[in-house]
Design a protein around this motif. Structure first.
Motif, short mmCIF file in Angstrom:
data_model
loop_
_atom_site.label_atom_id
_atom_site.label_comp_id
_atom_site.label_asym_id
_atom_site.label_seq_id
_atom_site.Cartn_x
_atom_site.Cartn_y
_atom_site.Cartn_z
N ILE A 154 90.98 -111.39 -20.34
CA ILE A 154 91.64 -112.09 -19.07
C ILE A 154 90.98 -113.11 -18.70
N ALA A 155 89.64 -113.27 -18.66
CA ALA A 155 88.61 -114.46 -18.13
C ALA A 155 88.88 -115.60 -19.30
N CYS A 156 88.58 -115.05 -20.60
CA CYS A 156 88.67 -116.16 -21.54
C CYS A 156 90.27 -116.90 -21.74
N ASN A 157 91.13 -115.84 -21.47
CA ASN A 157 92.54 -116.48 -21.68
C ASN A 157 92.99 -117.40 -20.45
N LYS A 158 92.42 -116.99 -19.25
CA LYS A 158 92.72 -118.18 -18.19
C LYS A 158 91.98 -119.38 -18.33
N GLY A 159 90.74 -119.23 -18.84
CA GLY A 159 90.04 -120.38 -19.02
C GLY A 159 90.45 -121.33 -20.02
N LEU A 160 90.88 -120.78 -21.23
CA LEU A 160 91.30 -121.75 -22.42
C LEU A 160 92.69 -122.19 -22.15
N ASN A 161 93.49 -121.61 -21.09
CA ASN A 161 94.98 -122.18 -20.88
C ASN A 161 95.01 -122.73 -19.57
N ALA A 162 93.70 -123.20 -19.01
CA ALA A 162 93.68 -124.13 -18.08
C ALA A 162 93.75 -125.54 -18.36
N LYS A 208 92.12 -122.59 -9.99
CA LYS A 208 93.07 -121.66 -10.30
C LYS A 208 92.84 -120.61 -11.39
N ALA A 209 92.17 -121.09 -12.40
CA ALA A 209 91.99 -120.29 -13.49
C ALA A 209 91.17 -118.94 -13.12
N THR A 210 89.90 -119.44 -12.40
CA THR A 210 88.67 -118.54 -11.73
C THR A 210 89.50 -117.56 -11.02
N THR A 211 90.37 -118.19 -9.90
CA THR A 211 91.03 -117.10 -8.93
C THR A 211 91.94 -116.21 -9.66
N ALA A 212 92.78 -116.69 -10.57
CA ALA A 212 93.76 -115.92 -11.56
C ALA A 212 92.95 -114.85 -12.33
N SER A 213 91.91 -115.13 -12.66
CA SER A 213 91.17 -114.60 -13.71
C SER A 213 90.77 -112.90 -12.79
N VAL A 214 90.05 -113.46 -11.76
CA VAL A 214 89.51 -112.30 -10.86
C VAL A 214 90.63 -111.30 -10.42
N VAL A 215 91.58 -112.01 -9.90
CA VAL A 215 92.67 -110.95 -9.38
C VAL A 215 93.54 -110.32 -10.22
N SER A 216 93.81 -110.82 -11.56
CA SER A 216 94.28 -110.35 -12.65
C SER A 216 93.37 -109.03 -13.31
N ALA A 217 91.95 -109.62 -13.47
CA ALA A 217 91.14 -108.32 -14.01
C ALA A 217 91.08 -107.38 -13.10
N ILE A 218 90.81 -107.42 -11.82
CA ILE A 218 90.68 -106.31 -10.96
C ILE A 218 92.29 -105.25 -10.98
N CYS A 219 93.14 -106.11 -10.82
CA CYS A 219 94.63 -105.28 -10.82
C CYS A 219 94.58 -104.60 -12.31
N SER A 220 94.26 -105.36 -13.36
CA SER A 220 94.38 -104.70 -14.38
C SER A 220 93.47 -103.51 -14.77
N ILE A 221 92.37 -103.48 -14.24
CA ILE A 221 91.47 -102.43 -14.11
C ILE A 221 91.87 -101.42 -13.52
N VAL A 222 92.21 -101.43 -12.23
CA VAL A 222 92.90 -100.43 -11.50
C VAL A 222 94.00 -99.65 -12.07
N ILE A 223 95.00 -100.45 -12.79
CA ILE A 223 95.98 -99.98 -13.49
C ILE A 223 95.65 -99.23 -14.69
N ALA A 224 94.55 -99.68 -15.45
CA ALA A 224 94.07 -99.02 -16.56
C ALA A 224 93.47 -97.68 -16.07
N ASP A 225 92.85 -97.76 -15.12
CA ASP A 225 92.12 -96.73 -14.66
C ASP A 225 93.15 -95.53 -14.34
N THR A 226 94.04 -95.85 -13.46
CA THR A 226 95.20 -94.72 -13.28
C THR A 226 95.80 -94.16 -14.48
#
Length: 228
Positions: free
Chosen positions: A186-194, A203-221
């Motif tokens: 997610i971090a690399c994807n957001k960075g390359l598409n900036a 914006k890329a940094t913020t989107a990366s952190v938010v998307s990664a944390i949400c995805s981790i919680v979903i994956a953990d579930t």
């Protein structure tokens, strides 16, 4: 045949540098946060267990919860906020300054040069960091077990041993590995598409952190149901 992962094209010096930069430098904050969370969790659990006369079960329950859930989840969330944001900001800045285009013009695939070393680095360091953080969390829980439940160190370690099946360590490592992949991709994807100016980096940094944390919680579930 392996594409970007062809070992003849991977710069292992860059992998080692990223392992230190993204993994080793995050040890302090990961250990501190996991220790404090486990300390608080052990204290709250001891209150309820002592109320029903089950204080001796604190070690087994706490050990299982730390290795199965708290260790991999909390460690990778911290990595998403620390290392993931650093990756996204660094690559986004390169995209904005057209350094990625310069890399392409030299016939160097950006994914192989920028993403693969970070992917391999976190694939190695995240399970190790998760395991070490879990051990630190268990040691922090011992303070509560000793002072509030009168459990000796030997009894505490025996309780942890009895409460954790060997397969739990494998499950914990798999979860940490997958969560590390999520953070990196997610971090690399957001960075390359900036695209744009300095604002795009933020914006890329913020989107990366938010998307990664949400995805981790979903994956953990999902893992909770898969490993049930």
């Amino acid at each position: 045949i392996f594409g970007p992962f062809d070992k003849g094209k991977i710069h292992f010096g860059g992998v080692a540098k990223q392992m230190f930069k993204l993994g080793s430098e995050a040890m302090g904050i990961c250990f501190l946060m996991v220790a404090l969370i486990c300390l608080t969790m052990a204290l709250q659990s001891s209150i309820m267990l002592n109320a029903v006369g089950g204080g001796s079960y604190l070690a087994s329950g706490l050990g299982f919860l730390i290795f199965a859930e708290i260790g991999p989840l909390l460690t990778t969330i911290i990595l998403a906020g620390r290392s993931g944001s650093a990756m996204a900001a660094e690559i986004a800045n390169m995209s904005v300054c057209e350094e990625v285009k310069a890399i392409k013009s030299m016939a160097i695939p950006p994914v192989q040069y920028l993403v693969v070393p970070r992917f391999i680095a976190l694939s190695i360091t995240t399970p190790i960091l998760s395991f070490c953080s879990s051990i630190v969390g268990c040691l922090a829980g011992f303070l509560i077990a000793y002072f509030f439940c009168d459990i000796s160190f030997s009894n505490y370690m025996m309780g942890i041993r009895d409460g954790i099946a060997p397969i739990t360590f494998l499950k914990s490592s798999v979860k940490a590995l997958v969560f590390g992949w999520i953070v990196t991709l997610i971090a690399c994807n957001k960075g390359l598409n900036a695209h744009g100016g300095a604002e795009a980096v933020g914006k890329a940094t913020t989107a990366s952190v938010v998307s990664a944390i949400c995805s981790i919680v979903i994956a953990d579930t999902l893992f909770a149901f898969i490993f049930y």
